[in-house]
Design a protein around this motif. Structure first.
Motif, PDB file in Angstrom:
ATOM      1  N   PRO A   1       0.843  -1.212   0.000  1.00 21.07           N
ATOM      2  CA  PRO A   1       0.000   0.000   0.000  1.00 21.07           C
ATOM      3  C   PRO A   1       0.875   1.259   0.000  1.00 21.07           C
ATOM      4  CG  PRO A   1      -0.790  -1.570   1.623  1.00 21.07           C
ATOM      5  CD  PRO A   1       0.494  -2.115   1.098  1.00 21.07           C
ATOM      6  N   GLY A   2       0.517   2.210  -0.847  1.00 18.61           N
ATOM      7  CA  GLY A   2       1.292   3.441  -0.975  1.00 18.61           C
ATOM      8  C   GLY A   2       2.291   3.405  -2.113  1.00 18.61           C
ATOM      9  N   MET A   3       2.521   2.234  -2.698  1.00 14.30           N
ATOM     10  CA  MET A   3       3.449   2.123  -3.822  1.00 14.30           C
ATOM     11  C   MET A   3       2.687   2.276  -5.125  1.00 14.30           C
ATOM     12  SD  MET A   3       5.935  -1.031  -2.904  1.00 14.30           S
ATOM     13  CE  MET A   3       7.162  -0.934  -1.635  1.00 14.30           C
ATOM     14  N   GLU A   4       3.376   2.804  -6.119  1.00  9.82           N
ATOM     15  CA  GLU A   4       2.793   2.996  -7.440  1.00  9.82           C
ATOM     16  C   GLU A   4       3.523   2.095  -8.429  1.00  9.82           C
ATOM     17  OE1 GLU A   4       2.262   6.693 -10.582  1.00  9.82           O
ATOM     18  OE2 GLU A   4       3.106   7.032  -8.599  1.00  9.82           O
ATOM     19  N   ARG A   5       2.783   1.474  -9.327  1.00 13.18           N
ATOM     20  CA  ARG A   5       3.390   0.578 -10.313  1.00 13.18           C
ATOM     21  C   ARG A   5       4.248   1.380 -11.294  1.00 13.18           C
ATOM     22  NH1 ARG A   5       2.492  -4.324 -11.345  1.00 13.18           N
ATOM     23  NH2 ARG A   5       0.493  -4.414 -10.276  1.00 13.18           N
ATOM     24  N   PRO A   6       5.527   1.003 -11.474  1.00 20.77           N
ATOM     25  CA  PRO A   6       6.379   1.706 -12.439  1.00 20.77           C
ATOM     26  C   PRO A   6       5.869   1.450 -13.857  1.00 20.77           C
ATOM     27  CG  PRO A   6       7.679   0.241 -11.034  1.00 20.77           C
ATOM     28  CD  PRO A   6       6.242  -0.006 -10.736  1.00 20.77           C
ATOM     29  N   PRO A   7       6.144   2.285 -14.804  1.00 20.48           N
ATOM     30  CA  PRO A   7       7.039   3.440 -14.780  1.00 20.48           C
ATOM     31  C   PRO A   7       6.338   4.699 -14.255  1.00 20.48           C
ATOM     32  CG  PRO A   7       6.286   3.049 -17.010  1.00 20.48           C
ATOM     33  CD  PRO A   7       5.697   1.971 -16.155  1.00 20.48           C
ATOM     34  N   HIS A   8       7.076   5.462 -13.472  1.00 25.65           N
ATOM     35  CA  HIS A   8       6.613   6.762 -12.981  1.00 25.65           C
ATOM     36  C   HIS A   8       7.812   7.579 -12.537  1.00 25.65           C
ATOM     37  CE1 HIS A   8       7.215   5.714  -8.729  1.00 25.65           C
ATOM     38  NE2 HIS A   8       6.664   4.545  -8.996  1.00 25.65           N
ATOM     39  N   PRO A   9       7.640   8.900 -12.360  1.00 26.38           N
ATOM     40  CA  PRO A   9       8.769   9.720 -11.918  1.00 26.38           C
ATOM     41  C   PRO A   9       9.181   9.401 -10.487  1.00 26.38           C
ATOM     42  CG  PRO A   9       6.918  11.082 -12.664  1.00 26.38           C
ATOM     43  CD  PRO A   9       6.469   9.667 -12.671  1.00 26.38           C
ATOM     44  N   MET A  10      10.397   9.827 -10.110  1.00 25.37           N
ATOM     45  CA  MET A  10      10.873   9.631  -8.743  1.00 25.37           C
ATOM     46  C   MET A  10      10.013  10.454  -7.795  1.00 25.37           C
ATOM     47  SD  MET A  10      15.006   9.579  -9.052  1.00 25.37           S
ATOM     48  CE  MET A  10      15.155  11.196  -9.763  1.00 25.37           C
ATOM     49  N   ARG A  11       9.631   9.857  -6.673  1.00 23.83           N
ATOM     50  CA  ARG A  11       8.786  10.543  -5.710  1.00 23.83           C
ATOM     51  C   ARG A  11       9.510  10.844  -4.402  1.00 23.83           C
ATOM     52  NH1 ARG A  11       5.115  10.994  -9.285  1.00 23.83           N
ATOM     53  NH2 ARG A  11       3.652   9.342  -9.768  1.00 23.83           N
ATOM     54  N   LEU A  12      10.697  10.291  -4.203  1.00 24.73           N
ATOM     55  CA  LEU A  12      11.367  10.421  -2.905  1.00 24.73           C
ATOM     56  C   LEU A  12      12.429  11.504  -2.867  1.00 24.73           C
ATOM     57  CD1 LEU A  12      11.821   6.662  -1.991  1.00 24.73           C
ATOM     58  CD2 LEU A  12      10.026   8.217  -1.281  1.00 24.73           C
ATOM     59  N   GLY A  13      12.688  12.205  -3.948  1.00 21.63           N
ATOM     60  CA  GLY A  13      13.711  13.242  -3.944  1.00 21.63           C
ATOM     61  C   GLY A  13      13.773  13.936  -5.285  1.00 21.63           C
ATOM     62  N   GLU A  14      14.494  15.046  -5.319  1.00 25.18           N
ATOM     63  CA  GLU A  14      14.602  15.836  -6.541  1.00 25.18           C
ATOM     64  C   GLU A  14      15.584  15.225  -7.538  1.00 25.18           C
ATOM     65  OE1 GLU A  14      12.594  18.342  -7.141  1.00 25.18           O
ATOM     66  OE2 GLU A  14      11.697  17.985  -5.177  1.00 25.18           O
ATOM     67  N   ASP A  15      16.648  14.572  -7.033  1.00 26.79           N
ATOM     68  CA  ASP A  15      17.638  13.956  -7.911  1.00 26.79           C
ATOM     69  C   ASP A  15      18.019  12.590  -7.346  1.00 26.79           C
ATOM     70  OD1 ASP A  15      19.044  14.749  -5.701  1.00 26.79           O
ATOM     71  OD2 ASP A  15      20.649  15.757  -6.801  1.00 26.79           O
ATOM     72  N   GLU A  16      18.891  11.885  -8.056  1.00 31.55           N
ATOM     73  CA  GLU A  16      19.261  10.529  -7.633  1.00 31.55           C
ATOM     74  C   GLU A  16      19.954  10.508  -6.280  1.00 31.55           C
ATOM     75  OE1 GLU A  16      21.424   8.440 -10.651  1.00 31.55           O
ATOM     76  OE2 GLU A  16      20.189   9.337 -12.213  1.00 31.55           O
ATOM     77  N   ALA A  17      20.835  11.465  -6.025  1.00 35.39           N
ATOM     78  CA  ALA A  17      21.567  11.487  -4.755  1.00 35.39           C
ATOM     79  C   ALA A  17      20.601  11.666  -3.586  1.00 35.39           C
ATOM     80  CB  ALA A  17      22.607  12.601  -4.764  1.00 35.39           C
TER      81      ALA A  17
END
Length: 183
Positions: free
Chosen positions: A147-163
């Motif tokens: 619950p709370g997860m979205e099926r990929p493909p989708h944009p990153m939701r946990l931060g602005e960039d990879e780092a």
């Protein structure tokens, strides 16, 4: 004379083990009907993990395939695009296969994985009557969406960039009342 006594008692001593165990209660495993719990660190079936927003942790680096002594893992990496992002990195594992006819469940692939994308579960029933069914594909290995997860493909939701994504800094995933993840 002492050597003859040693030779005389050797077979008797060997039968002593047999006679001691002959009258003990037999312990029979009722396996298919009563399954015992495995140890917490049991090496069972592999699992490809996800980030909390649903993106895959596998970045398609193929280090697990290189580390496998039985050559049981096959990985094909592919590039992510902004419209079709499957992992937070530049790449993702487009094809991921583990051949359980060859796998020796040693866990070297787990140690080689830089993103902890690959782990081993406690599932140990891997037998089948068809050889083709023992080659697990990516959809067989991926962890289920929670619950709370979205099926990929989708944009990153946990931060602005990879780092920021890997450090866990930035936006957090939260669930609305209807169970959807806001965009």
């Amino acid at each position: 004379m002492a050597k003859q006594k040693e030779h005389f008692w050797d077979p008797v001593a060997g039968f002593g083990v047999t006679f001691r165990t002959m009258f003990k209660r037999v312990v029979t495993e009722q396996y298919p009907f009563e399954k015992k719990a495995t140890a917490p660190r049991w090496h069972g079936r592999h699992q490809l993990n996800r980030w909390p927003d649903g993106l895959e942790k596998c970045v398609g680096c193929e280090l697990c395939a290189w580390a496998c002594p039985a050559d049981a893992i096959y990985v094909e990496g592919d590039d992510n695009s902004e419209g079709g992002r499957f992992s937070p990195g530049e790449r993702y594992g487009r094809v991921y296969q583990i051949n359980y006819l060859r796998c020796i469940l040693c866990g070297l692939c787990i140690e080689a994985c830089p993103t902890r994308a690959l782990t081993m579960t406690n599932e140990y029933e891997l037998a089948d009557n068809n050889r083709a069914d023992l080659i697990y594909e990516k959809h067989d290995l991926l962890a289920p969406l929670l619950p709370g997860m979205e099926r990929p493909p989708h944009p990153m939701r946990l931060g602005e960039d990879e780092a920021a994504y890997y450090r866990g800094v930035g936006a957090s995933v939260h669930q609305t009342e209807d169970g959807e993840v806001p965009a």
